[in-house]
Design an enzyme around this catalytic site. Structure first.
Site, PDB file in Angstrom:
ATOM      1  N   ASP A  98       0.856  -1.192   0.000  1.00 36.32           N
ATOM      2  CA  ASP A  98       0.000   0.000   0.000  1.00 36.32           C
ATOM      3  C   ASP A  98       0.890   1.241   0.000  1.00 36.32           C
ATOM      4  O   ASP A  98       1.793   1.363   0.842  1.00 36.32           O
ATOM      5  CB  ASP A  98      -0.894  -0.012   1.255  1.00 36.32           C
ATOM      6  CG  ASP A  98      -2.294   0.502   0.972  1.00 36.32           C
ATOM      7  OD1 ASP A  98      -3.275  -0.129   1.403  1.00 36.32           O
ATOM      8  OD2 ASP A  98      -2.385   1.558   0.296  1.00 36.32           O
ATOM      9  N   ASP A 199      -3.021   4.764  -2.263  1.00 32.72           N
ATOM     10  CA  ASP A 199      -4.081   5.302  -1.419  1.00 32.72           C
ATOM     11  C   ASP A 199      -4.510   6.705  -1.853  1.00 32.72           C
ATOM     12  O   ASP A 199      -3.654   7.592  -1.971  1.00 32.72           O
ATOM     13  CB  ASP A 199      -3.520   5.366   0.020  1.00 32.72           C
ATOM     14  CG  ASP A 199      -4.578   5.653   1.046  1.00 32.72           C
ATOM     15  OD1 ASP A 199      -5.493   4.829   1.195  1.00 32.72           O
ATOM     16  OD2 ASP A 199      -4.504   6.703   1.699  1.00 32.72           O
ATOM     17  N   GLU A 256      -6.345   4.041  -5.918  1.00 36.19           N
ATOM     18  CA  GLU A 256      -7.623   4.249  -5.257  1.00 36.19           C
ATOM     19  C   GLU A 256      -8.052   5.677  -5.535  1.00 36.19           C
ATOM     20  O   GLU A 256      -7.317   6.614  -5.190  1.00 36.19           O
ATOM     21  CB  GLU A 256      -7.534   4.023  -3.748  1.00 36.19           C
ATOM     22  CG  GLU A 256      -8.904   4.134  -3.073  1.00 36.19           C
ATOM     23  CD  GLU A 256      -8.861   4.572  -1.632  1.00 36.19           C
ATOM     24  OE1 GLU A 256      -7.903   5.256  -1.229  1.00 36.19           O
ATOM     25  OE2 GLU A 256      -9.794   4.225  -0.889  1.00 36.19           O
ATOM     26  N   HIS A 329     -11.446  -2.859   3.266  1.00 40.50           N
ATOM     27  CA  HIS A 329     -11.351  -2.508   4.689  1.00 40.50           C
ATOM     28  C   HIS A 329     -12.093  -1.224   5.037  1.00 40.50           C
ATOM     29  O   HIS A 329     -12.191  -0.842   6.205  1.00 40.50           O
ATOM     30  CB  HIS A 329      -9.874  -2.394   5.073  1.00 40.50           C
ATOM     31  CG  HIS A 329      -9.206  -1.276   4.372  1.00 40.50           C
ATOM     32  ND1 HIS A 329      -8.989  -1.253   2.996  1.00 40.50           N
ATOM     33  CD2 HIS A 329      -8.739  -0.103   4.821  1.00 40.50           C
ATOM     34  CE1 HIS A 329      -8.411  -0.125   2.662  1.00 40.50           C
ATOM     35  NE2 HIS A 329      -8.245   0.608   3.750  1.00 40.50           N
ATOM     36  N   ASP A 330     -12.574  -0.517   3.996  1.00 36.18           N
ATOM     37  CA  ASP A 330     -13.324   0.732   4.222  1.00 36.18           C
ATOM     38  C   ASP A 330     -14.820   0.552   4.016  1.00 36.18           C
ATOM     39  O   ASP A 330     -15.582   1.498   4.255  1.00 36.18           O
ATOM     40  CB  ASP A 330     -12.882   1.805   3.215  1.00 36.18           C
ATOM     41  CG  ASP A 330     -11.472   2.282   3.422  1.00 36.18           C
ATOM     42  OD1 ASP A 330     -10.833   2.668   2.426  1.00 36.18           O
ATOM     43  OD2 ASP A 330     -11.008   2.260   4.582  1.00 36.18           O
TER      44      ASP A 330
END
Ligand code: TEU
Ligand code: CA
Length: 559
Positions: A98, A199, A256, A329-330
């Site tokens: 990430d 991210d 993302e 995870h969000d």
């Protein structure tokens, strides 16, 4: 692997804090992941996306990085990480890390220096501004509630933080900062990783002047997305990043990008532009949000889901590439959001998996979805850990007196901790995740939903995923085939074809608990080879008309 191996890969996302604890401190760790690599190999996935394991004070569970080249003590050591990479590569698994470079932690050495004085060499690694009219420099709202600016007494200025107050935004206008990022990326690429998930990478270019945003009457601050999403220099930065850091490595990248649309995604993922291979777009995970944002609940409707996915399937059909996901995870757990986690948990989990793995693009499996893990409902707000949830609760209930039960319900439906409860490995205490006290409570349904039961049950969601992934490996049509809707107006059945090199695949999905009838268009042969279904189906039956059972999925390869 082919040059574009990432088109044929299935990616599995690990949120390390909640995956497997090996030393009894209640926190997942790298050695825990190593102990479960054979499980992932059995599932059949090719790539692991590892959420951040770098040094962090964990204000946002690792998405606030204080040392980009160090491993968080709670997760282990660099030697542990190197062993993890080695053990993955030994099993033919690839690792993407990430990349969180829109912001760092406020405990990063750069920020510690930057805040010391206005003329500190690191001052312009971050975004500092004078206040305006006795308040913040502009009216932008943080994604985690409140103002996107924090006042810093030492130098009588504000710094920008689009997320938590401990996540100051990095200043990408500064070429020195960009060089630091590219060098850090090469540090990890030289260790042998296979790519990055980036991210909120489309936030790194902000509009010049940082102007006020359109502010809704009833809001104290303005969702400033139009001023920091897909900003003026974003393509320059991504192309420079490719040229200075990524070129020369056979890696995959996924950006993302909250707020990205299809037209912009064509630019980001067009191969000749050398920006990213694919993006995480957010249209389908915003369909059940009202004008007030994610906590302003609206029903999730299949028709809207079909329209959104069709737009992206057709939009990127000839240029660029789609990522395919329904949770991470969000986001809340997919079987609870898009399926039915009560009467038809297993059937709908399998139907949704069939959906994702028969579309054109790279599928992402979020840890636990292969078990049909569900959302959770903790009775007390004190059981929740996520900063986004806790900040929202404080602002809405404590500060503005909104109804506690109403806000708790929105947390049950949309809260990020739904996806962060520890993986349920078996029916022992804490689901076998830890011998200690888990950092976040385990979902009480771990006694029936866990890996041990799933591996022993040939009809489990796990084994269904394993078969689906196997089908993708055997049938290039599932990776490269064109996508076209059939029955485009039905409000329960989502059906489409895939076509490739003379083959036709038909996918029929019942997104309801009803029993609607699938009608095969007249120009189709009514015989096909049944490749997979989540019910017992007579593979020889004529499929001209098929009454589908609740959440039934079928995939046929037509003769
Ligand atoms: O998420 C970015 C993002 O947009 C999320 O805030 C998401 O939209 C929201 O949480 C939905 O509820 C990335 C990471 O995936 C997230 O975990 C981090 O909190 C965030 O960036 C800041 O790094
Ligand atoms: Ca641990």
């Amino acid at each position: 692997m082919s040059k574009q191996w990432w088109k044929e890969a299935v990616v599995y996302q690990i949120y390390p804090r909640s995956f497997k604890d090996s030393n009894g401190d209640g926190i997942g760790d790298i050695n825990g992941i190593i102990s479960k690599l054979d499980y992932l190999k059995e599932l059949g996935i090719d790539v692991i996306w590892l959420s951040p394991v770098y040094d962090s004070p964990n204000d946002d569970n690792g998405y606030d990085i204080s040392d980009y080249r160090g491993i968080m003590d709670e997760f282990g050591t660099m030697a542990d990480w190197e062993r993890l990479l080695d053990e993955m590569h030994k099993r033919g698994l690839k690792l993407i890390m990430d990349l969180v470079v829109n912001h760092s932690s406020d405990e990063h050495a750069w920020f510690v220096e930057s805040r010391k004085s206005k003329d500190n060499p690191y001052r312009d690694y971050y975004i500092w501004r004078d206040g305006k009219d006795g308040g913040e420099p502009n009216n932008w709202e943080s994604c985690f509630s409140g103002s996107a600016w924090k006042y810093d007494e030492a130098t009588d200025q504000y710094f920008l933080h689009l997320f938590s107050q401990k996540q100051p935004d990095l200043n990408w206008e500064n070429p020195k900062l960009r060089e630091e990022v590219y060098n850090m990326m090469k540090f990890w690429l030289e260790k042998g990783i296979d790519g990055f998930r980036m991210d909120v990478i489309n936030f790194i270019s902000k509009v010049d002047g940082l102007p006020d945003a359109e502010k809704p009457e009833d809001r104290k601050y303005a969702p400033g997305g139009d001023y920091f999403m897909n900003g003026p220099k974003i393509h320059d930065y991504l192309q420079e990043m490719h040229e200075k850091a990524l070129s020369g490595y056979d890696v995959m990248t996924v950006g993302e990008m909250p707020g990205v649309n299809v037209e912009e995604a064509k630019l980001y993922t067009a191969e000749d532009r050398k920006e990213v291979n694919m993006v995480f777009q957010f249209e389908h995970v915003d369909l059940d949000s009202g004008p007030g944002g994610k906590w302003d609940l609206r029903p999730m409707r299949m028709i809207a889901l079909r329209d959104s996915f069709t737009k992206w399937q057709k939009g990127l059909e000839h240029e660029g590439w789609n990522s395919l996901y329904l949770n991470n995870h969000d986001q809340p757990r997919m079987v609870s959001r898009f399926g039915n986690d009560k009467e038809y948990r297993i059937e709908s989990a399998k139907m949704l998996a069939t959906f994702l793995h028969t579309l054109k693009g790279t599928p992402y499996i979020y840890q636990g979805e292969e078990l049909g893990m569900t959302n959770v409902e903790f009775n007390s707000i004190d059981d929740y850990q996520d900063i986004e949830t806790l900040n929202m609760y404080r602002e809405k209930v404590i500060e503005n007196g909104e109804d506690h039960d109403k806000v708790m319900h929105s947390i049950y439906v949309k809260g990020r901790d739904n996806a962060r409860t520890p993986i349920q490995w078996d029916d022992s205490e804490h689901g076998g995740f830890t011998t200690g006290t888990p950092w976040l409570k385990v979902n009480p349904n771990y006694k029936e939903i866990n890996v041990k039961h799933a591996m022993a049950d040939p009809d489990s969601v796990f084994h269904y995923y394993r078969k689906l992934i196997g089908l993708r490996k055997e049938n290039p049509i599932m990776v490269y085939g064109s996508y076209d809707l059939i029955m485009p107006d039905h409000d329960q059945i989502y059906a489409y074809t895939r076509k490739y090199e003379g083959q036709t695949m038909i996918i029929m999905l019942n997104f309801s608990s009803g029993t609607p009838v699938f009608q095969l268009p007249s120009d189709f042969e009514s015989k096909g080879e049944l490749l997979i279904s989540n019910y017992d189906v007579n593979g020889d039956e004529d499929i001209h008309e098929v009454e589908l059972r609740p959440y039934e999925a079928r995939v046929y390869l037509m003769k």
